[in-house]
Design a protein around this motif. Structure first.
Motif, PDB file in Angstrom:
ATOM      1  N   GLY A 126       0.816  -1.216   0.000  1.00 19.64           N
ATOM      2  CA  GLY A 126       0.000   0.000   0.000  1.00 19.64           C
ATOM      3  C   GLY A 126       0.846   1.261   0.000  1.00 19.64           C
ATOM      4  N   ASP A 127       1.994   1.214   0.685  1.00 17.95           N
ATOM      5  CA  ASP A 127       2.920   2.352   0.700  1.00 17.95           C
ATOM      6  C   ASP A 127       3.852   2.323  -0.516  1.00 17.95           C
ATOM      7  OD1 ASP A 127       2.089   3.837   2.854  1.00 17.95           O
ATOM      8  OD2 ASP A 127       3.984   3.717   3.947  1.00 17.95           O
ATOM      9  N   ASN A 128       3.572   1.449  -1.468  1.00 16.42           N
ATOM     10  CA  ASN A 128       4.339   1.337  -2.713  1.00 16.42           C
ATOM     11  C   ASN A 128       5.769   0.870  -2.485  1.00 16.42           C
ATOM     12  OD1 ASN A 128       3.713   1.483  -5.443  1.00 16.42           O
ATOM     13  ND2 ASN A 128       4.865   3.367  -5.730  1.00 16.42           N
ATOM     14  N   LEU A 129       5.974   0.043  -1.464  1.00 11.17           N
ATOM     15  CA  LEU A 129       7.291  -0.545  -1.208  1.00 11.17           C
ATOM     16  C   LEU A 129       7.253  -2.007  -1.651  1.00 11.17           C
ATOM     17  CD1 LEU A 129       7.923   0.938   2.358  1.00 11.17           C
ATOM     18  CD2 LEU A 129       8.793   1.787   0.171  1.00 11.17           C
ATOM     19  N   ALA A 130       7.117  -2.207  -2.977  1.00 10.09           N
ATOM     20  CA  ALA A 130       6.875  -3.555  -3.489  1.00 10.09           C
ATOM     21  C   ALA A 130       8.028  -4.505  -3.178  1.00 10.09           C
ATOM     22  CB  ALA A 130       6.611  -3.496  -4.990  1.00 10.09           C
ATOM     23  N   LEU A 150      -2.625  -9.867  -1.358  1.00  9.81           N
ATOM     24  CA  LEU A 150      -2.246  -8.905  -0.313  1.00  9.81           C
ATOM     25  C   LEU A 150      -1.844  -7.561  -0.922  1.00  9.81           C
ATOM     26  CD1 LEU A 150      -0.257 -11.161   2.182  1.00  9.81           C
ATOM     27  CD2 LEU A 150      -2.578 -10.253   2.452  1.00  9.81           C
ATOM     28  N   ALA A 151      -1.251  -7.604  -2.121  1.00 12.35           N
ATOM     29  CA  ALA A 151      -0.924  -6.348  -2.807  1.00 12.35           C
ATOM     30  C   ALA A 151      -2.213  -5.587  -3.139  1.00 12.35           C
ATOM     31  CB  ALA A 151      -0.125  -6.638  -4.074  1.00 12.35           C
ATOM     32  N   GLU A 152      -3.207  -6.296  -3.630  1.00  9.60           N
ATOM     33  CA  GLU A 152      -4.496  -5.657  -3.939  1.00  9.60           C
ATOM     34  C   GLU A 152      -5.134  -5.085  -2.677  1.00  9.60           C
ATOM     35  OE1 GLU A 152      -5.094  -6.005  -8.033  1.00  9.60           O
ATOM     36  OE2 GLU A 152      -6.858  -5.681  -6.798  1.00  9.60           O
TER      37      GLU A 152
END
Ligand SMILES: [Mn+2]
Length: 325
Positions: A126-130, A150-152
């Motif tokens: 969610g914080d874009n720390l893929a 979980l990414a979604e």
């Protein structure tokens, strides 16, 4: 009275969720839209209070923190935003780390020894720390489909925090927290009607974002201009994250038209150590943030051209590096 004070985005929600799964407590919740970060001013009096503060900048609340500590409050703080004003205090417990590869939920996950790690995975996405999210997922041997789910989840929770105020949001963050807090297992929460509706709304706004073209672009960097509409206010964060994910080395600005005509700007830097986003944004009143992602809360309408000029020069390939202090 005791308080749980948290950013209304995925990282803030998941951080509180994990800590309250570990140590259950019913406290007064103070939260808001993503940019409502001056949350400590809503605490009337710190005398005899315990405060847990998550995913908001200490620097943005330094004066109010001093007031509440002077009142006698006990404060525990987990965060990854600016905390240069932090100082030692016997009733202040700080877990602050501004490293670009951590978010608040990762700091909480470390504190809890990975006990509720799937929520930290969602928060990091969610914080874009893929990359950090994937590393955490790998540490649990999560399969690709579960990691993608979980990414979604993280992206959908994060999306719900974006808006000019809580009125733009589908679900008030405090209500969203209470809904998800009933589920230790994120995959069960994702089956609930509330989550499915939120996810459908997220998909609908994403479809509108697909049609946008850059307002300005040069050297691979780009500025996107969004109209004064609720879908645009909700989708601005999604757009910034998607642009950054699609071109990690580039810099982007998402310029959102506020309902009064001024602008709310999000900046992403693809080279956060050499050219930090916050160093650019701090040149403007109401600007601040982190090295990789920063913003300007209110840019007067007449200053957009000036902003774009400075953005272009700051991130130009031949510009000298700007090291964050
Ligand atoms: Mn965060």
């Amino acid at each position: 009275m005791d308080y749980d004070i948290f950013n209304g985005d995925a990282d803030g929600l998941c951080a509180l969720h994990m800590l309250r799964l570990h140590t259950p407590a019913q406290r007064t919740l103070i939260t808001g839209a993503k940019r409502d970060i001056e949350l400590l001013r809503r605490v009337p009096d710190g005398a005899g209070s315990a405060l847990l503060v998550l995913d908001i900048s200490l620097d943005a609340n330094a004066g109010e923190l001093r007031r509440l500590l002077d009142d006698g409050a006990r404060v525990t703080w987990f965060d990854h935003h600016a905390a240069d004003c932090a100082s030692e205090h016997p009733r202040l417990e700080l877990h602050c780390d501004g490293a670009p590869e951590v978010c608040t939920s990762i700091l909480v996950d470390r504190q809890l020894g990975g006990r509720y790690r799937p929520w930290a995975v969602a928060a990091a996405f969610g914080d874009n720390l893929a990359a950090a999210a994937r590393a955490l997922a790998d540490s649990m041997a999560l399969d690709a489909a579960s990691t993608a789910a979980l990414a979604e989840l993280g992206q959908t929770l994060n999306y719900n925090a974006y808006g000019e105020s809580e009125a733009d949001l589908h679900i008030a963050p405090a209500a969203l927290y209470q809904a998800l807090h009933a589920y230790e297992d994120p995959f069960e929460f994702m089956q609930t009607p509330l989550y499915r509706e939120l996810h459908a709304a997220y998909r609908a706004d994403c479809a509108r974002l697909q049609e946008l073209q850059p307002h300005w672009q040069q050297d691979g960097n780009a500025v996107y201009l969004l109209p004064a509409a609720p879908w645009a206010r909700r989708g601005s964060g999604v757009l910034a994250n998607r642009l950054a994910a699609a071109a990690p080395q580039a810099a982007f600005a998402v310029v959102l038209t506020r309902s009064d005509g001024d602008y709310l700007i999000s900046v992403r830097s693809g080279q956060p150590l050499a050219r930090s986003a916050c160093m650019l944004c701090q040149q403007f009143d109401s600007g601040g943030g982190r090295k990789a992602a920063a913003g300007i809360n209110r840019l007067p309408a007449a200053e957009l051209a000036q902003f774009i000029g400075r953005f272009g020069a700051y991130f130009a390939p031949d510009a000298p590096p700007r090291h964050a202090s």
